[in-house]
Scaffold this motif. Structure first.
Motif, PDB file in Angstrom:
ATOM      1  N   GLU A   1      45.820  47.028  35.110  1.00 47.69           N
ATOM      2  CA  GLU A   1      44.535  46.344  35.228  1.00 47.69           C
ATOM      3  C   GLU A   1      44.357  45.698  36.599  1.00 47.69           C
ATOM      4  O   GLU A   1      43.237  45.481  37.052  1.00 47.69           O
ATOM      5  CB  GLU A   1      44.416  45.283  34.131  1.00 47.69           C
ATOM      6  N   THR A   2      45.453  45.399  37.300  1.00 48.12           N
ATOM      7  CA  THR A   2      45.365  44.737  38.600  1.00 48.12           C
ATOM      8  C   THR A   2      45.339  45.727  39.763  1.00 48.12           C
ATOM      9  O   THR A   2      45.357  45.303  40.922  1.00 48.12           O
ATOM     10  CB  THR A   2      46.560  43.783  38.788  1.00 48.12           C
ATOM     11  N   TYR A   3      45.292  47.030  39.491  1.00 48.18           N
ATOM     12  CA  TYR A   3      45.412  48.044  40.543  1.00 48.18           C
ATOM     13  C   TYR A   3      44.356  47.872  41.623  1.00 48.18           C
ATOM     14  O   TYR A   3      44.668  47.820  42.824  1.00 48.18           O
ATOM     15  CB  TYR A   3      45.314  49.437  39.915  1.00 48.18           C
ATOM     16  N   HIS A   4      43.094  47.802  41.271  1.00 43.28           N
ATOM     17  CA  HIS A   4      42.032  47.732  42.263  1.00 43.28           C
ATOM     18  C   HIS A   4      42.077  46.428  43.065  1.00 43.28           C
ATOM     19  O   HIS A   4      41.761  46.419  44.255  1.00 43.28           O
ATOM     20  CB  HIS A   4      40.667  47.884  41.581  1.00 43.28           C
ATOM     21  N   LEU A   5      42.458  45.321  42.426  1.00 43.79           N
ATOM     22  CA  LEU A   5      42.565  44.056  43.148  1.00 43.79           C
ATOM     23  C   LEU A   5      43.708  44.109  44.149  1.00 43.79           C
ATOM     24  O   LEU A   5      43.586  43.618  45.282  1.00 43.79           O
ATOM     25  CB  LEU A   5      42.767  42.912  42.161  1.00 43.79           C
TER      26      LEU A   5
ATOM     27  N   ASN B   1      48.626  28.403  41.424  1.00 43.50           N
ATOM     28  CA  ASN B   1      47.338  28.798  40.868  1.00 43.50           C
ATOM     29  C   ASN B   1      47.501  30.073  40.058  1.00 43.50           C
ATOM     30  O   ASN B   1      48.229  30.987  40.454  1.00 43.50           O
ATOM     31  CB  ASN B   1      46.307  29.007  41.979  1.00 43.50           C
ATOM     32  N   LEU B   2      46.799  30.138  38.938  1.00 49.19           N
ATOM     33  CA  LEU B   2      46.914  31.240  37.991  1.00 49.19           C
ATOM     34  C   LEU B   2      45.533  31.811  37.727  1.00 49.19           C
ATOM     35  O   LEU B   2      44.596  31.070  37.409  1.00 49.19           O
ATOM     36  CB  LEU B   2      47.551  30.737  36.686  1.00 49.19           C
ATOM     37  N   LEU B   3      45.415  33.131  37.860  1.00 54.54           N
ATOM     38  CA  LEU B   3      44.177  33.845  37.570  1.00 54.54           C
ATOM     39  C   LEU B   3      44.417  34.737  36.357  1.00 54.54           C
ATOM     40  O   LEU B   3      45.264  35.638  36.405  1.00 54.54           O
ATOM     41  CB  LEU B   3      43.741  34.677  38.776  1.00 54.54           C
ATOM     42  N   ILE B   4      43.687  34.467  35.276  1.00 48.81           N
ATOM     43  CA  ILE B   4      43.821  35.242  34.043  1.00 48.81           C
ATOM     44  C   ILE B   4      42.549  36.050  33.854  1.00 48.81           C
ATOM     45  O   ILE B   4      41.443  35.502  33.932  1.00 48.81           O
ATOM     46  CB  ILE B   4      44.042  34.322  32.823  1.00 48.81           C
ATOM     47  N   ALA B   5      42.707  37.341  33.589  1.00 40.00           N
ATOM     48  CA  ALA B   5      41.560  38.208  33.339  1.00 40.00           C
ATOM     49  C   ALA B   5      41.818  39.029  32.082  1.00 40.00           C
ATOM     50  O   ALA B   5      42.968  39.331  31.733  1.00 40.00           O
ATOM     51  CB  ALA B   5      41.301  39.129  34.531  1.00 40.00           C
ATOM     52  N   ALA B   6      40.740  39.384  31.416  1.00 41.97           N
ATOM     53  CA  ALA B   6      40.841  40.240  30.234  1.00 41.97           C
ATOM     54  C   ALA B   6      40.988  41.696  30.699  1.00 41.97           C
ATOM     55  O   ALA B   6      41.542  41.967  31.746  1.00 41.97           O
ATOM     56  CB  ALA B   6      39.620  40.035  29.339  1.00 41.97           C
ATOM     57  N   GLY B   7      40.458  42.626  29.917  1.00 37.14           N
ATOM     58  CA  GLY B   7      40.577  44.036  30.273  1.00 37.14           C
ATOM     59  C   GLY B   7      41.810  44.664  29.661  1.00 37.14           C
ATOM     60  O   GLY B   7      42.706  43.982  29.144  1.00 37.14           O
ATOM     61  N   GLY B   8      41.897  45.989  29.753  1.00 32.81           N
ATOM     62  CA  GLY B   8      43.045  46.703  29.241  1.00 32.81           C
ATOM     63  C   GLY B   8      43.261  46.460  27.768  1.00 32.81           C
ATOM     64  O   GLY B   8      42.358  46.605  26.946  1.00 32.81           O
ATOM     65  N   ALA B   9      44.488  46.055  27.416  1.00 36.43           N
ATOM     66  CA  ALA B   9      44.859  45.832  26.025  1.00 36.43           C
ATOM     67  C   ALA B   9      44.729  44.367  25.620  1.00 36.43           C
ATOM     68  O   ALA B   9      45.371  43.932  24.648  1.00 36.43           O
ATOM     69  CB  ALA B   9      46.286  46.325  25.794  1.00 36.43           C
TER      70      ALA B   9
ATOM     71  N   THR C   1      36.287  39.247  31.608  1.00 34.88           N
ATOM     72  CA  THR C   1      36.215  40.704  31.539  1.00 34.88           C
ATOM     73  C   THR C   1      37.358  41.296  32.345  1.00 34.88           C
ATOM     74  O   THR C   1      38.186  40.561  32.903  1.00 34.88           O
ATOM     75  CB  THR C   1      34.854  41.204  32.052  1.00 34.88           C
ATOM     76  N   GLY C   2      37.416  42.619  32.416  1.00 33.80           N
ATOM     77  CA  GLY C   2      38.492  43.260  33.144  1.00 33.80           C
ATOM     78  C   GLY C   2      38.251  43.287  34.641  1.00 33.80           C
ATOM     79  O   GLY C   2      37.145  43.050  35.139  1.00 33.80           O
ATOM     80  N   ILE C   3      39.316  43.597  35.378  1.00 36.57           N
ATOM     81  CA  ILE C   3      39.218  43.700  36.830  1.00 36.57           C
ATOM     82  C   ILE C   3      39.035  45.150  37.263  1.00 36.57           C
ATOM     83  O   ILE C   3      38.276  45.429  38.188  1.00 36.57           O
ATOM     84  CB  ILE C   3      40.473  43.099  37.504  1.00 36.57           C
ATOM     85  N   GLY C   4      39.706  46.044  36.594  1.00 34.76           N
ATOM     86  CA  GLY C   4      39.633  47.428  37.045  1.00 34.76           C
ATOM     87  C   GLY C   4      39.555  48.446  35.946  1.00 34.76           C
ATOM     88  O   GLY C   4      39.776  49.635  36.186  1.00 34.76           O
ATOM     89  N   SER C   5      39.252  48.030  34.734  1.00 31.71           N
ATOM     90  CA  SER C   5      39.210  48.982  33.621  1.00 31.71           C
ATOM     91  C   SER C   5      37.771  49.362  33.310  1.00 31.71           C
ATOM     92  O   SER C   5      36.833  49.001  34.032  1.00 31.71           O
ATOM     93  CB  SER C   5      39.872  48.355  32.392  1.00 31.71           C
ATOM     94  N   GLY C   6      37.584  50.058  32.196  1.00 28.82           N
ATOM     95  CA  GLY C   6      36.255  50.475  31.804  1.00 28.82           C
ATOM     96  C   GLY C   6      35.410  49.385  31.205  1.00 28.82           C
ATOM     97  O   GLY C   6      34.302  49.664  30.715  1.00 28.82           O
ATOM     98  N   TRP C   7      35.859  48.138  31.240  1.00 30.77           N
ATOM     99  CA  TRP C   7      35.073  47.038  30.693  1.00 30.77           C
ATOM    100  C   TRP C   7      33.832  46.768  31.545  1.00 30.77           C
ATOM    101  O   TRP C   7      32.892  46.142  31.077  1.00 30.77           O
ATOM    102  CB  TRP C   7      35.921  45.770  30.620  1.00 30.77           C
ATOM    103  N   ASN C   8      33.836  47.225  32.809  1.00 30.72           N
ATOM    104  CA  ASN C   8      32.702  46.985  33.702  1.00 30.72           C
ATOM    105  C   ASN C   8      32.775  47.957  34.870  1.00 30.72           C
ATOM    106  O   ASN C   8      33.745  48.728  35.001  1.00 30.72           O
ATOM    107  CB  ASN C   8      32.682  45.534  34.196  1.00 30.72           C
ATOM    108  N   THR C   9      31.783  47.891  35.722  1.00 26.21           N
ATOM    109  CA  THR C   9      31.766  48.722  36.934  1.00 26.21           C
ATOM    110  C   THR C   9      31.882  47.881  38.195  1.00 26.21           C
ATOM    111  O   THR C   9      31.534  48.349  39.285  1.00 26.21           O
ATOM    112  CB  THR C   9      30.460  49.543  36.985  1.00 26.21           C
TER     113      THR C   9
END
Length: 829
Positions: A364-368, A431-439, A638-646
């Motif tokens: 999920e972190t690939y694009h970032l 600092n901690l960044l939590i994102a959804a997406g993936g599983a 939402t997700g960072i790099g999955s199909g949850w968004n564009t």
């Protein structure tokens, strides 16, 4: 007419003690016991008459005793009378208190010189008018030392003190002027006649807060306000100077943002704005300014060419200047730019190091990751902004996070095993960044990472996601968007981008799935209450531990060796402290301005409520932020790099770059400080025996001593930063400490010091403003061309305490006389 006291606490004590005789009187009243006796009717009339006489005598004694106690307290308080301003007899000396504003605007240049030189000239002429034997106090209002100087006995010493006042890069505060004047008045109690004068430009920033009635009433007379302001003030100044992207690296060009403002009656043309980096000019622009106009300039083509070490910032001085005007002090502004490379950032997702592009397995972190550290294929990873460190959630522990400047967790189903180390990491300042997406599983995250506020989530999550990705279910996909009207935080704002253009950027991405969170006031309030009840006992215990550790440290410094029991106690207390006060974060977030509390106090800070920074168009929070201890947690729904968004396919992806850079900047020590702030630079334990020197912008040097603070860490400190510029702290180690025995190790820390922006505004006090400020308090307004007359406020009646003591003695004699006389009806024939 005012009747104050020189020492009012004695008067208060006298009033409190006056209650004693009253209480004694009430407790010792005569008590009568009723006895049945038939043969006493003929005595009743005599008894009633005697009882009235006794009551009158007791009341007289009570009044005398109360009067004696109150009068004695008033005598100790030394009362006097202030009769306002009156002409001075040429033979009577006075105590003149001259408070001279030496703020930024007093350096404004006119044909007659600076405003400060005009003020000095008027003050010098006034000093020459003073009668022989007068005392003179000269106070620089914006000087770093707030203590009032001596009351000079000679005109020569007063003139020398006046000439020693130099302009500073601060603004004068009216309340501080009153406080310093009051302190100076107390320096010469033997001279009853006082005259207080304030020479000021009256720049309005210092007259907007506070009401001085209480302080003015304490002065022995009205304050003379001599306003020395420019007739037609105009000013051009650097309003803002910063790095657009918060931090710089050696791979990408740095962008400097400059705001220049002009105020005055006429426009100003051909103003040259120059950027200097490391004291060398690198770029310039020429602008024209209209009255009350602010122009924003972007210098965006500079590349830093400095040697950096991976994970360690290097600070480079930068400066911006404008063509000088009549107020040259604010025509420049300084900045210490952190240049970094290979800052460790941990990316945690569903694959970690098992990511396999050949199998189309992207975390999920690939694009970032590739946004922040694009693969160049040239082996230059050490020059990238960050050093990528990938991991799965079960691999997260203190060893992995110890040197990380940021942790990103995205697409993880259940964080259960990593919540404890992540919480400790944030509490220490990470600092901690939590994102959804993936599983991502909201139910599992709620159970393991909310914990009624004791976990790492900003708020509890709702168990059912909002929306679905294409193909997940058979229902049609209903996309939603970012709500631009809620995106007010600086995360989302781009400089020199029009509002409509920025909105168009954020309208590009489609969002199909998100995790909703509960920001209900009752839920958040309950979580804060629960966390407070958990933290308070720990803070209390830590205070006790720290107090005892300081006592043991003091014993060790006194020269006495600690006993075996004391050593064992110290080790046990240290272990107990580390159980709740974690200390495994490798990098240290020390700031130059105000000194940070000890780490435990920061980690156990009172909980802050979370904030929603942006929402989707369906009302679901998109970005939320919560502070835990010394660090921050950001939640992306939402997700960072999955199909949850564009989002990762659009220009709006720059949002993540801005968020990451700002979070990274928070972990790097600030080297920018204001002239009105205090410098507190931490000193490592292995450098306590070094010799330190402060080098000012003009090149002058002065030694600095280490301030020992057992409870908060040892620091180098000073409050004397009156001018803007680059200051340097140079440390020299003991000779022979390096491999070259003839040389000593050196270390240098540079700081950018700037004056307050509000001090540059050409807005000045009027007499109507002064009337409103002083209110009912008495003062005298004098214009710069109006002569200053000798007048003083005499504190009369200073010997009245002697009469009060005499009254006390007379009262005591009356008491003895009354007690010596027998009551009526009992006198001996």
């Amino acid at each position: 007419m005012i009747v104050p006291f020189l020492t009012p606490w004695f008067a208060i004590a006298g009033l409190a003690a006056a209650a004693g005789p009253v209480i004694i009187h009430l407790l010792s009243r005569r008590r009568f016991r009723v006895v049945q006796w038939a043969a006493v009717d003929f005595l009743r009339q005599a008894v009633r008459r005697r009882r009235r006489m006794l009551r009158l005598r007791d009341l007289a004694l009570l009044a005398l005793r109360v009067f004696c106690v109150v009068a004695f307290g008033a005598a100790l308080a030394r009362p006097y009378r202030s009769q306002g301003m009156a002409p001075v007899d040429s033979a009577d000396p006075i105590h003149a208190v001259l408070v001279v504003d030496n703020g930024l605007w007093m350096g404004y240049e006119e044909s007659q010189g600076t405003l400060l030189s005009v003020a000095k000239l008027k003050a010098s002429r006034f000093i020459e008018k003073l009668p022989e034997g007068s005392r003179i106090s000269v106070v620089g209002l914006c000087d770093s030392s707030s203590a009032a100087g001596p009351a000079h006995r000679s005109r020569e010493d007063a003139h020398a003190a006046l000439e020693a006042i130099e302009p500073t890069d601060r603004y004068a505060r009216a309340g501080e002027a009153l406080r310093r004047a009051l302190e100076a008045c107390r320096r010469a109690p033997d001279v009853p006649a006082k005259q207080v004068l304030l020479f000021t430009a009256g720049q309005s920033a210092g007259w907007k807060t506070g009401r001085p009635a209480a302080t003015v009433e304490k002065l022995p007379g009205p304050m003379h306000v001599i306003r020395i302001a420019p007739a037609e003030p105009a000013n051009t100044w650097v309003e803002e100077f910063r790095l657009r992207d918060e931090i710089a690296d050696t791979r990408s060009p740095a962008a400097f943002l400059v705001k220049v403002r002009h105020q005055g009656l006429k426009p100003r043309n051909d103003v040259r704005v120059t950027l200097l980096v490391d004291h060398e000019e690198v770029d310039s622009r020429t602008i024209d300014l209209e009255p009350s106009q602010t122009i924003e300039i972007l210098f965006d083509s500079y590349r830093f060419d400095v040697a950096t070490k991976p994970g360690q910032p290097v600070f480079v001085p930068a400066e911006v200047t404008v063509t000088p005007d009549d107020l040259p002090a604010d025509d420049r502004r300084f900045l210490m730019v952190p240049v970094v490379s290979a800052l460790p950032v941990v990316f945690v997702d569903q694959y970690g190091n098992d990511e396999d592009p050949k199998k189309n397995q992207f975390g999920e972190t690939y694009h970032l990751r590739h946004l922040l550290a694009p693969a160049t294929g040239r082996g230059e990873a050490s020059e990238e902004l960050i050093r990528v460190r990938r991991a799965r959630i079960e691999e997260v522990d203190a060893n992995l996070l110890a040197d990380a400047r940021l942790v990103v967790v995205a697409g993880v189903a259940d964080p259960r095993v990593a919540v404890a180390p992540l919480r400790q990491y944030v509490a220490q300042g990470g600092n901690l960044l939590i994102a959804a997406g993936g599983a991502f599983d909201p139910k599992a995250w709620n159970e393991s990472a909310w914990l009624d506020g004791a976990g790492v989530l900003p708020a509890p999550l709702r168990p059912t996601p909002v929306g679905h990705v294409p193909g997940e279910v058979r229902r049609p996909v209903v996309p939603f968007f970012l709500d631009f009207n809620t995106m007010k935080n600086r995360f989302f704002l781009l400089e020199q981008i029009r509002h409509d253009q920025l909105e168009a950027y954020y309208r590009q991405p489609y969002f199909f799935k998100a995790i909703d969170s509960e920001f209900d006031e009752d839920v958040i309030a309950g979580a804060i209450a629960a966390e407070t009840s958990r933290i308070e006992p720990q803070r209390t215990r830590l205070d006790t531990i720290d107090r005892r550790l300081r006592e043991l440290e003091k014993i060790g410094r006194s020269g006495r060796a600690l006993s075996a029991a004391e050593i064992s106690e110290r080790d046990a207390l240290g272990g107990e402290r580390l159980a709740v006060c974690f200390d495994w974060l490798a990098w240290e977030n020390h700031h130059s301005r105000p000194a940070q509390p000890i780490p435990c106090n920061g980690q156990l800070a009172a909980p802050f409520p979370p904030h929603v920074r942006a929402r989707f168009t369906n009302g679901v929070p998109f970005l939320a932020q919560r502070r835990i201890g010394r660090g921050n947690v950001l939640w992306i729904a939402t997700g960072i790099g999955s199909g949850w968004n564009t989002l990762y396919r659009t220009d709006a992806m720059f949002l993540y770059d801005r968020i990451v850079r700002q979070l990274l900047r928070q972990t790097i020590a600030s080297r920018d400080i204001g002239t009105a702030e205090s410098l507190r630079e931490p000193v490592p334990a292995n450098r306590l025996d070094w010799q330190y020197t402060l080098v000012r912008p003009d090149g002058t040097e002065e030694p600095m001593a280490v301030r020992r603070r057992p409870s908060r860490g040892d620091v180098l400190g000073t409050d004397d930063l009156p001018h803007r510029g680059i200051y340097r702290i140079v440390g020299h180690g003991p000779r022979g400490a390096t491999a070259d025995r003839g040389q000593s190790e050196t270390h240098e820390t540079a700081l950018a010091v700037n004056g307050p922006v509000e001090a540059s505004i050409p807005d000045f006090l009027t007499q109507d403003d002064a009337d409103e400020y002083f209110g009912p308090a008495e003062y005298r307004w004098i214009d710069r061309d109006e002569p200053i007359e000798l007048s003083s406020s005499r504190a009369q009646g200073r010997e009245f305490w002697r009469w009060l003591i005499l009254a006390v003695l007379i009262g005591l004699l009356l008491e003895w006389w009354i007690l010596a006389r027998p009551p009526a009806g009992e006198r001996t024939p």
